[in-house]
Design a protein around this motif. Structure first.
Motif, PDB file in Angstrom:
ATOM      1  N   LEU A 143       0.815  -1.218   0.000  1.00  0.00           N
ATOM      2  CA  LEU A 143       0.000   0.000   0.000  1.00  0.00           C
ATOM      3  C   LEU A 143       0.846   1.265   0.000  1.00  0.00           C
ATOM      4  O   LEU A 143       0.630   2.165  -0.811  1.00  0.00           O
ATOM      5  CB  LEU A 143      -0.936  -0.008   1.224  1.00  0.00           C
ATOM      6  N   TRP A 144       1.823   1.346   0.883  1.00  0.00           N
ATOM      7  CA  TRP A 144       2.592   2.579   1.052  1.00  0.00           C
ATOM      8  C   TRP A 144       3.468   2.905  -0.147  1.00  0.00           C
ATOM      9  O   TRP A 144       3.911   4.035  -0.316  1.00  0.00           O
ATOM     10  CB  TRP A 144       3.431   2.506   2.332  1.00  0.00           C
ATOM     11  N   GLN A 174      -2.905   4.314  -4.605  1.00  0.00           N
ATOM     12  CA  GLN A 174      -3.205   3.548  -3.400  1.00  0.00           C
ATOM     13  C   GLN A 174      -4.695   3.270  -3.233  1.00  0.00           C
ATOM     14  O   GLN A 174      -5.078   2.267  -2.654  1.00  0.00           O
ATOM     15  CB  GLN A 174      -2.698   4.315  -2.175  1.00  0.00           C
ATOM     16  N   LEU A 175      -5.513   4.182  -3.712  1.00  0.00           N
ATOM     17  CA  LEU A 175      -6.958   4.088  -3.518  1.00  0.00           C
ATOM     18  C   LEU A 175      -7.651   4.421  -4.831  1.00  0.00           C
ATOM     19  O   LEU A 175      -7.310   5.412  -5.480  1.00  0.00           O
ATOM     20  CB  LEU A 175      -7.402   5.081  -2.437  1.00  0.00           C
ATOM     21  N   VAL A 216      -2.521  10.715   0.286  1.00  0.00           N
ATOM     22  CA  VAL A 216      -2.937   9.423  -0.257  1.00  0.00           C
ATOM     23  C   VAL A 216      -3.070   9.577  -1.772  1.00  0.00           C
ATOM     24  O   VAL A 216      -3.731  10.505  -2.257  1.00  0.00           O
ATOM     25  CB  VAL A 216      -4.283   8.970   0.358  1.00  0.00           C
ATOM     26  N   SER A 247     -10.076  -4.637  -0.264  1.00  0.00           N
ATOM     27  CA  SER A 247      -8.638  -4.706  -0.471  1.00  0.00           C
ATOM     28  C   SER A 247      -8.359  -5.716  -1.578  1.00  0.00           C
ATOM     29  O   SER A 247      -9.053  -6.722  -1.684  1.00  0.00           O
ATOM     30  CB  SER A 247      -7.973  -5.153   0.833  1.00  0.00           C
ATOM     31  N   MET A 286      -5.093   5.183   6.051  1.00  0.00           N
ATOM     32  CA  MET A 286      -4.203   5.045   4.894  1.00  0.00           C
ATOM     33  C   MET A 286      -3.003   5.994   5.004  1.00  0.00           C
ATOM     34  O   MET A 286      -1.876   5.604   4.704  1.00  0.00           O
ATOM     35  CB  MET A 286      -4.972   5.293   3.591  1.00  0.00           C
ATOM     36  N   CYS A 346      -0.633   4.479   7.432  1.00  0.00           N
ATOM     37  CA  CYS A 346       0.097   3.360   6.811  1.00  0.00           C
ATOM     38  C   CYS A 346       1.233   3.887   5.949  1.00  0.00           C
ATOM     39  O   CYS A 346       2.320   3.307   5.921  1.00  0.00           O
ATOM     40  CB  CYS A 346      -0.844   2.499   5.973  1.00  0.00           C
ATOM     41  N   MET A 369      -2.375  -1.930   5.315  1.00  0.00           N
ATOM     42  CA  MET A 369      -3.568  -1.597   6.082  1.00  0.00           C
ATOM     43  C   MET A 369      -4.187  -2.884   6.628  1.00  0.00           C
ATOM     44  O   MET A 369      -4.461  -3.816   5.872  1.00  0.00           O
ATOM     45  CB  MET A 369      -4.570  -0.877   5.178  1.00  0.00           C
TER      46      MET A 369
END
Length: 167
Positions: A54-55, A60-61, A86, A129, A147, A150, A157
């Motif tokens: 994720l990081w 990421q989203l 993010v 996810s 987020m 993270c 996450m």
């Protein structure tokens, strides 16, 4: 970068005959097209097949709008996410929801949020996810704060949201 390599001539057992008639081991001079940081990222992408944590993920989203009526709300959520650092994209919503989810998973997006009229009215997001599937329902602020945290801690996450009881 131009480099002198003493290792490869030895590994390939390379020799030449010098002016004195003796066999000598050459020193190989070669040019490295990529620097060490580029080689590191090349190896990272190759070994992870682009499925970054994720990081580290470039996106990421991904917000997946169910209808055009929630597109403005998705843009508001995306603006909040960007303020917190993010990396977010809003799907254009032209496909069916199942296809949007599949495309996001194929694009190796770690977190997807389904946004419908119900989510817009409640101020929540239905989150899934790529690795763990359905994570439940989150308020926008709690998801984005998790987020962002993270990202700061360089970790995945693990937080779960609320799940509705099915009748």
């Amino acid at each position: 970068t131009v480099q002198c390599d003493f290792n490869l001539p030895d590994r390939f057992d390379l020799e030449y005959v010098s002016a004195e008639g003796t066999r000598e081991r050459p020193i190989m001079v070669h040019r490295a097209i990529f620097g060490s940081i580029e080689r590191f990222f090349g190896i990272l992408v190759e070994n992870s097949a682009g499925d970054f944590p994720l990081w580290l993920a470039p996106t990421q989203l991904k917000l997946l709008p169910v209808t055009d009526s929630v597109m403005d709300y998705c843009q508001e959520v995306a603006a909040k996410a960007k303020k917190l650092g993010v990396r977010v994209e809003v799907d254009r919503g032209a496909e069916r929801l199942a296809k949007q989810i599949r495309n996001a998973e194929k694009g190796r997006i770690p977190i997807m949020a389904v946004v419908g009229v119900k989510e817009m009215e409640s101020g929540k997001l239905a989150v899934r996810s790529r690795k763990d599937g359905d994570l439940g329902s989150f308020t926008v602020d709690s998801l984005l704060e998790e987020m962002a945290g993270c990202n700061e801690r360089a970790e995945e996450m693990t937080m779960k949201g609320e799940f509705e009881e099915k009748e």
